[in-house]
Design a protein around this motif. Structure first.
Motif, PDB file in Angstrom:
ATOM      1  N   VAL A   5       0.906  -1.191  -0.037  1.00 36.27           N
ATOM      2  CA  VAL A   5      -0.058  -0.031   0.215  1.00 36.27           C
ATOM      3  C   VAL A   5       0.940   1.203  -0.052  1.00 36.27           C
ATOM      4  CG1 VAL A   5      -1.874   1.314   1.251  1.00 36.27           C
ATOM      5  CG2 VAL A   5      -1.662  -1.259   1.255  1.00 36.27           C
ATOM      6  N   ALA A   6       0.627   2.351  -0.959  1.00 38.49           N
ATOM      7  CA  ALA A   6       1.509   3.392  -0.886  1.00 38.49           C
ATOM      8  C   ALA A   6       0.731   4.598  -1.273  1.00 38.49           C
ATOM      9  CB  ALA A   6       2.495   2.989  -1.949  1.00 38.49           C
ATOM     10  N   GLU A  17      -4.820   6.493  -1.323  1.00 37.23           N
ATOM     11  CA  GLU A  17      -3.913   5.248  -1.428  1.00 37.23           C
ATOM     12  C   GLU A  17      -3.870   4.370  -2.590  1.00 37.23           C
ATOM     13  OE1 GLU A  17      -2.288   3.945   3.075  1.00 37.23           O
ATOM     14  OE2 GLU A  17      -4.255   3.618   2.475  1.00 37.23           O
ATOM     15  N   TRP A  18      -2.826   4.012  -3.269  1.00 35.59           N
ATOM     16  CA  TRP A  18      -2.305   2.965  -4.111  1.00 35.59           C
ATOM     17  C   TRP A  18      -2.569   1.723  -3.352  1.00 35.59           C
ATOM     18  CZ3 TRP A  18      -1.459   3.512  -9.600  1.00 35.59           C
ATOM     19  CH2 TRP A  18      -1.607   4.894 -10.031  1.00 35.59           C
ATOM     20  N   ARG A  25     -15.906  -1.000   9.322  1.00 36.21           N
ATOM     21  CA  ARG A  25     -16.831   0.128   8.938  1.00 36.21           C
ATOM     22  C   ARG A  25     -15.957   1.459   8.279  1.00 36.21           C
ATOM     23  NH1 ARG A  25     -22.053  -0.338  10.603  1.00 36.21           N
ATOM     24  NH2 ARG A  25     -22.058  -2.348  11.867  1.00 36.21           N
ATOM     25  N   ASN A  26     -15.017   1.611   8.729  1.00 33.27           N
ATOM     26  CA  ASN A  26     -14.171   2.836   8.185  1.00 33.27           C
ATOM     27  C   ASN A  26     -13.478   2.646   6.749  1.00 33.27           C
ATOM     28  OD1 ASN A  26     -12.622   5.161   8.204  1.00 33.27           O
ATOM     29  ND2 ASN A  26     -10.950   4.478   9.412  1.00 33.27           N
ATOM     30  N   PRO A  29     -11.301  -1.014   3.264  1.00 30.89           N
ATOM     31  CA  PRO A  29     -11.045  -0.751   4.625  1.00 30.89           C
ATOM     32  C   PRO A  29      -9.962  -0.167   4.377  1.00 30.89           C
ATOM     33  CG  PRO A  29     -11.688  -3.349   4.386  1.00 30.89           C
ATOM     34  CD  PRO A  29     -11.634  -2.631   3.015  1.00 30.89           C
ATOM     35  N   ALA A  30      -9.870   1.145   5.638  1.00 35.41           N
ATOM     36  CA  ALA A  30      -9.094   1.918   5.736  1.00 35.41           C
ATOM     37  C   ALA A  30      -7.425   1.500   6.161  1.00 35.41           C
ATOM     38  CB  ALA A  30      -9.175   3.216   6.603  1.00 35.41           C
TER      39      ALA A  30
END
Ligand SMILES: *Cc1c(COP(=O)(O)O)cnc(C)c1O
Length: 392
Positions: A285-286, A295-296, A326-327, A353-354
């Motif tokens: 993730v970047a 976010e990629w 949920r986020n 999801p974050a």
């Protein structure tokens, strides 16, 4: 396309079924596709129930897995092949040539000869040159003439490349008879994952016109091939198959009344699409800059691994992360290879999801069609997409 609320697994699959798939997937190195043959059989049955008088020719390019072909063969399906390789595969499984059509309008003469020698007697054409080749190598065969369509309303259009204008089709029909072939019917394909059912109406009306002008020449066409284009369940909902069938049958009745021709259908996506779940994993993730909001998320599958239909973001799969949070946040989804076209979704932002991290599993639903058959053999050394059959 706007989605009013977060996606729910239950919109696409019974949660218990998904639990079964996740359990089966556990511990297997990603990426891979899991195919449910029960679903293949159910989809076939659903189509057969909705078009009870139609002959079904499965377009095996959608998913040529042997188990899929065997399942459909057992159900009584016929098969539409595009090449001698597909024909050989079908014959090798014991499927008789009477149940195979050679549906590609782009054929080498030597391949037409091969198919004919093996017993295939249904061919599709849309040009003089191709027709002459069939005339030389497959005398007497039944010919479908493919009408051009405009493809609008389809997520994955096939327009322009295939088919010919009705005037040209008329010339081909007349010529076919002259050179000793059997003019048999008219075919068309309204474009894959077609959302506008009215596109069948447009083509059926043209078919009706061609039937009547051929008749004036003393040629009785017998069949209409409604092609593929029937939908599967992606992100953006379509009408149910029942509605497609009801409308298409209404168009047929309006045009042909009681003189109904033989009906052929050639489903691909509708049979295999929602029978497959693709399992992948986050590689990394970047963010592109310290202040960037987006976010990629880089996955271990991309365009070259089989997701070619994400070109222009045409096909939008229902995508779920194993992490249930949920986020959610909007992300760009990209593949693992060293080619800049290997980005899956950048304009349309999936919400995932974050706190996604490397190693997290990501599931693509409705990925059974046009994935394994498209997967590259060795780009960046990555092997072709692995496929498992879900044990029942
Ligand atoms: C690809 C293809 C099909 C299958 O189309 P779907 O939209 O996947 O159902 C049917 N007929 C022909 C000639 C095709 O090329």
């Amino acid at each position: 396309m706007l989605l009013s609320r977060p996606l729910r697994i239950s919109d696409f699959m019974r949660p218990l079924e998904f639990e079964k798939i996740k359990k089966f997937a556990l511990g297997k190195p990603t990426p891979f596709l899991i195919l449910d043959l029960k679903k293949i059989a159910q989809n076939y049955d659903e189509l057969a129930e909705n078009f009870p008088t139609a002959k079904i020719f499965y377009a095996l390019k959608a998913n040529p897995n042997q188990q899929v072909l065997k399942t459909l063969a057992k159900k009584g399906s016929n098969f539409d092949a595009a090449t001698i390789f597909e024909i050989k595969k079908l014959l090798g499984l014991g499927i008789p040539p009477e149940r195979i059509s050679f549906g590609n309008t782009i054929k080498k003469e030597i391949d037409i000869e091969f198919a004919y020698r093996k017993g295939v007697r249904i061919f599709v054409t849309d040009s003089v040159n191709d027709l002459q080749k069939i005339g030389r190598r497959a005398p007497g065969s039944k010919i479908f003439f493919r009408l051009i369509t405009e493809g609008s309303g389809a997520d994955w259009p096939l327009s322009r490349k295939f088919g010919a204008h009705p005037d040209m089709i008329y010339d081909l029909i007349v010529k076919a008879k002259k050179i000793g072939l059997t003019p048999f019917g008219i075919s068309f394909h309204v474009g894959s994952q077609q959302r506008h059912i009215g596109q069948w109406d447009n083509s059926i009306a043209q078919v009706k016109y061609l039937f009547s002008i051929a008749k004036r020449e003393g040629i009785n066409l017998k069949a209409i091939n409604l092609g593929g284009g029937f939908p599967t369940n992606y992100l953006q909902p379509t009408q149910k198959l029942k509605i497609y069938a009801r409308e298409i049958k209404r168009f047929l009745k309006k045009n042909f009344g009681t003189k109904m021709p033989e009906i052929f259908v050639e489903p691909g996506r509708m049979i295999a699409g929602d029978a497959g779940v693709l399992v992948s994993e986050v590689i990394t993730v970047a963010r592109k800059s310290a202040t960037s909001e987006i976010e990629w998320v880089f996955l271990d599958i991309g365009k070259f691994g089989g997701l070619i239909e994400t070109t222009d973001e045409a096909i939008k799969y229902p995508i779920f992360a194993e992490k249930r949070l949920r986020n959610l946040q909007e992300v760009v989804l990209a593949g693992p290879t060293c080619d800049s076209v290997d980005v899956l979704y950048e304009n349309f932002k999936y919400r995932l999801p974050a706190n996604l991290r490397e190693g997290d599993r990501i599931y693509f639903f409705s990925a059974g069609a046009y994935t394994t058959s498209y997967s590259a053999i060795e780009f960046n050394g990555i092997p072709p997409l692995q496929e498992y059959i879900l044990p029942n």
